[in-house]
Design a protein around this motif. Structure first.
Motif, PDB file in Angstrom:
ATOM      1  N   ILE A  39       0.834  -1.208   0.000  1.00  0.00           N
ATOM      2  CA  ILE A  39       0.000   0.000   0.000  1.00  0.00           C
ATOM      3  C   ILE A  39       0.864   1.251   0.000  1.00  0.00           C
ATOM      4  O   ILE A  39       0.542   2.241  -0.669  1.00  0.00           O
ATOM      5  CB  ILE A  39      -0.961  -0.020   1.210  1.00  0.00           C
ATOM      6  CG1 ILE A  39      -2.000  -1.131   1.033  1.00  0.00           C
ATOM      7  CG2 ILE A  39      -1.664   1.325   1.375  1.00  0.00           C
ATOM      8  CD1 ILE A  39      -2.905  -1.305   2.234  1.00  0.00           C
ATOM      9  N   THR A  40       1.980   1.217   0.720  1.00  0.00           N
ATOM     10  CA  THR A  40       2.873   2.377   0.736  1.00  0.00           C
ATOM     11  C   THR A  40       3.446   2.641  -0.648  1.00  0.00           C
ATOM     12  O   THR A  40       3.462   3.788  -1.119  1.00  0.00           O
ATOM     13  CB  THR A  40       4.016   2.158   1.742  1.00  0.00           C
ATOM     14  OG1 THR A  40       3.467   1.977   3.054  1.00  0.00           O
ATOM     15  CG2 THR A  40       4.957   3.336   1.762  1.00  0.00           C
ATOM     16  N   GLY A 238      -4.683   5.569   1.855  1.00  0.00           N
ATOM     17  CA  GLY A 238      -3.873   4.387   2.137  1.00  0.00           C
ATOM     18  C   GLY A 238      -4.085   3.875   3.545  1.00  0.00           C
ATOM     19  O   GLY A 238      -4.167   2.664   3.772  1.00  0.00           O
ATOM     20  N   ALA A 239      -4.186   4.798   4.510  1.00  0.00           N
ATOM     21  CA  ALA A 239      -4.395   4.393   5.905  1.00  0.00           C
ATOM     22  C   ALA A 239      -5.751   3.712   6.088  1.00  0.00           C
ATOM     23  O   ALA A 239      -5.858   2.690   6.769  1.00  0.00           O
ATOM     24  CB  ALA A 239      -4.279   5.608   6.826  1.00  0.00           C
ATOM     25  N   VAL A 240      -6.779   4.275   5.462  1.00  0.00           N
ATOM     26  CA  VAL A 240      -8.117   3.672   5.576  1.00  0.00           C
ATOM     27  C   VAL A 240      -8.143   2.275   4.963  1.00  0.00           C
ATOM     28  O   VAL A 240      -8.693   1.324   5.531  1.00  0.00           O
ATOM     29  CB  VAL A 240      -9.163   4.588   4.906  1.00  0.00           C
ATOM     30  CG1 VAL A 240     -10.504   3.876   4.789  1.00  0.00           C
ATOM     31  CG2 VAL A 240      -9.330   5.872   5.712  1.00  0.00           C
ATOM     32  N   ILE A 241      -7.531   2.139   3.777  1.00  0.00           N
ATOM     33  CA  ILE A 241      -7.486   0.829   3.123  1.00  0.00           C
ATOM     34  C   ILE A 241      -6.717  -0.170   3.985  1.00  0.00           C
ATOM     35  O   ILE A 241      -7.157  -1.310   4.186  1.00  0.00           O
ATOM     36  CB  ILE A 241      -6.842   0.954   1.730  1.00  0.00           C
ATOM     37  CG1 ILE A 241      -7.749   1.772   0.801  1.00  0.00           C
ATOM     38  CG2 ILE A 241      -6.583  -0.421   1.125  1.00  0.00           C
ATOM     39  CD1 ILE A 241      -7.128   2.080  -0.544  1.00  0.00           C
ATOM     40  N   TYR A 242      -5.563   0.274   4.503  1.00  0.00           N
ATOM     41  CA  TYR A 242      -4.747  -0.634   5.312  1.00  0.00           C
ATOM     42  C   TYR A 242      -5.488  -1.070   6.576  1.00  0.00           C
ATOM     43  O   TYR A 242      -5.535  -2.262   6.899  1.00  0.00           O
ATOM     44  CB  TYR A 242      -3.438   0.058   5.683  1.00  0.00           C
ATOM     45  CG  TYR A 242      -2.576  -0.758   6.622  1.00  0.00           C
ATOM     46  CD1 TYR A 242      -1.827  -1.827   6.143  1.00  0.00           C
ATOM     47  CD2 TYR A 242      -2.518  -0.459   7.984  1.00  0.00           C
ATOM     48  CE1 TYR A 242      -1.037  -2.582   7.006  1.00  0.00           C
ATOM     49  CE2 TYR A 242      -1.734  -1.206   8.843  1.00  0.00           C
ATOM     50  CZ  TYR A 242      -0.991  -2.262   8.345  1.00  0.00           C
ATOM     51  OH  TYR A 242      -0.233  -3.015   9.199  1.00  0.00           O
ATOM     52  N   LEU A 243      -6.071  -0.103   7.285  1.00  0.00           N
ATOM     53  CA  LEU A 243      -6.768  -0.445   8.528  1.00  0.00           C
ATOM     54  C   LEU A 243      -7.991  -1.319   8.256  1.00  0.00           C
ATOM     55  O   LEU A 243      -8.283  -2.246   9.020  1.00  0.00           O
ATOM     56  CB  LEU A 243      -7.177   0.837   9.260  1.00  0.00           C
ATOM     57  CG  LEU A 243      -6.012   1.691   9.812  1.00  0.00           C
ATOM     58  CD1 LEU A 243      -6.540   2.972  10.420  1.00  0.00           C
ATOM     59  CD2 LEU A 243      -5.210   0.904  10.831  1.00  0.00           C
TER      60      LEU A 243
END
Length: 496
Positions: A39-40, A238-243
């Motif tokens: 994701i990063t 990216g943070a929302v997708i990862y979490l």
């Protein structure tokens, strides 16, 4: 509750080891690291592409407007000077050619050129403006030092003369090796270089080139705001997708772990059930014959032999109890549930253990409460209570206190806590206490608490155990409350 001193039977080998499966694959750890990196990388790539696109599109749009503005000024000056409309401003820009066009008065030509260049010189945000003739000689510039200089080996300039587009644009920093970049002032950020071709009448040939260096302050500010918005949106996305994915995989990993544990336990019980059934049925009749013979011999035996015969009978009874517990614990699960009166079940169990309680000098603290029926089976609930009461009394051979408490604070559940003041267990023993065939009790089989756990979970309940050595053990049973009408007619528990 006596979970005594040693483990009599070895724990069964896990099915995963028997079949050669990977012992441990930490899905959550691999996903958290792998997905974070992926994701990063994707977010950085999207952010970079987006920012480059914004910059490129914004600068090209600004350059196109600049080129259209300059070409429009040139056409307007041709009309204003009443010059032959078949002529273009590009043909007017080289003062060396003032006498090259007989149909245009040299004075008129010079005035039109001066008016045009005055407009160019006062363009907003301009750093430098230069006009090149066809031979790459600077015929006019806002920097007088460049006038008359011939620029050679400039690939960008040569390509601009060869192109047929309205404008060629680029953005960069000062290049000291390029002599034409003698700006009137240093730009604060980046600057834009525009090559605007000036065509002949039929637009078949570039006969002059207007080069504009400008620093569009407002455009740069807008681009910077766009950068911040793009990178902020990229980071948050990216943070929302990862979490979100992490939460899903975490739940999946927990479920897989639970299912794997259940699968291994079920496989173990199936294998042991097949073996134990055969052994138990083979032992029942010989054990019954041994006990009957011992009882007959006890009637006629001498006083000195009575004790030995009594030991035979007690050992036969213990083996029979083992066989009975083993068959019960390995019996196929039956999930049919009913509403059971927990208070009546506890009262019946206390009555059944009344003689042992008095003989062990144990004080029972129990206050019945009016509570709703629970979800269970009458026979299995009796099995649970018998196992827990027997353990508690065996933990207090020299007396103690047995406390029974109830709590209905959690919605939809009823908790029953059974506490004794026995010798308790170590932390290591507590971790293994619900494993099948693990026991700390001399002569124990190790299926009692494992069976309690299986029965509780079968009816959406749970069991928790806490203990301290020399202080006692506390077992909490969490029963699901039977809602009205869901389990049909209420059944009550009784001794049976």
């Amino acid at each position: 509750m006596p979970r005594s001193e040693q483990q009599k039977l070895p724990a069964p080998v896990p099915a995963a080891e028997r079949k050669g499966w990977p012992i441990q694959f930490n899905l959550l750890r691999w996903f958290s690291v792998g997905s974070f990196l992926i994701i990063t990388v994707v977010a950085l790539g999207l952010g970079f592409i987006s920012t480059r696109f914004v910059v490129q599109e914004s600068i090209e749009r600004d350059s196109m407007l600049t080129a259209q503005f300059i070409q429009a000024i040139g056409a307007a000056e041709i009309r204003h000077a009443s010059i032959n409309p078949n002529r273009t401003m590009g043909e007017m820009l080289d003062p060396r050619d003032d006498n090259a066009y007989p149909d245009v008065d040299p004075g008129t030509r010079a005035n039109a050129r001066i008016e045009f260049l005055d407009h160019v010189e006062h363009l907003p945000d301009i750093l430098l403006a230069t006009v090149y003739a066809l031979d790459r000689t600077v015929v006019w510039s806002t920097n007088p030092e460049l006038i008359g200089v011939r620029i050679e080996d400039d690939d960008e300039l040569d390509k601009s003369f060869e192109m047929k587009e309205a404008v060629s644009t680029s953005y960069h920093e000062i290049d000291d090796e390029r002599p034409e970049q003698r700006l009137l002032r240093e730009p604060d950020y980046l600057f834009i270089e525009n090559y605007i071709p000036m065509f002949n009448a039929d637009k078949s040939k570039v006969i002059a080139m207007v080069e504009i260096y400008k620093e569009p302050v407002d455009l740069v500010a807008r681009i910077q705001r766009g950068f911040k918005a793009i990178w902020l949106a990229t980071a948050l996305g990216g943070a929302v997708i990862y979490l979100g994915l992490f939460w899903i995989v975490r739940r999946a990993a927990t479920l897989l772990q639970s299912q794997q544990t259940q699968l291994i336990a079920n496989e173990t019980f199936v294998a042991l059930g097949e073996m134990s059934s055969a052994v138990a049925h083979s032992l029942r009749n010989p054990l019954a014959n041994i006990r009957s013979s011992a009882e007959l011999a006890q009637e006629i035996a001498s006083q000195s032999a009575q004790k030995n015969i009594g030991d035979i009978i007690s050992q036969v009874d213990r083996m029979s109890r083992w066989v009975r517990e083993l068959l019960v614990s390995l019996r196929p699960a039956n999930d049919d549930s009913e509403a059971v009166d927990l208070m009546l079940a506890v009262d019946d169990t206390l009555s059944a253990f009344d003689a042992l309680i008095k003989r062990s000098n144990v004080e029972v603290r129990f206050t019945p409460l009016a509570v709703e029926p629970i979800v269970s089976q009458r026979v299995l609930l009796t099995q649970i209570l018998n196992s827990l009461f027997a353990n508690a009394l065996e933990a207090m051979p020299k007396g103690g206190v047995l406390t029974i408490e109830f709590d209905a604070a959690q919605a939809g559940y009823l908790s029953m806590t059974l506490s004794d003041t026995g010798k308790g267990m170590s932390a290591q023993q507590q971790q293994m206490v619900f494993k099948p065939f693990f026991t700390t009790k001399q002569g124990g089989l190790g299926v009692g608490l494992a069976l309690v756990k299986r029965i509780m979970e079968r009816f959406d309940g749970s069991v928790e155990l806490t203990s301290r050595e020399q202080e006692g053990t506390r077992v909490c049973l969490n029963f699901k409350v039977a809602t009205g009408g869901e389990y049909g007619t209420q059944h009550t528990a009784g001794r049976g």
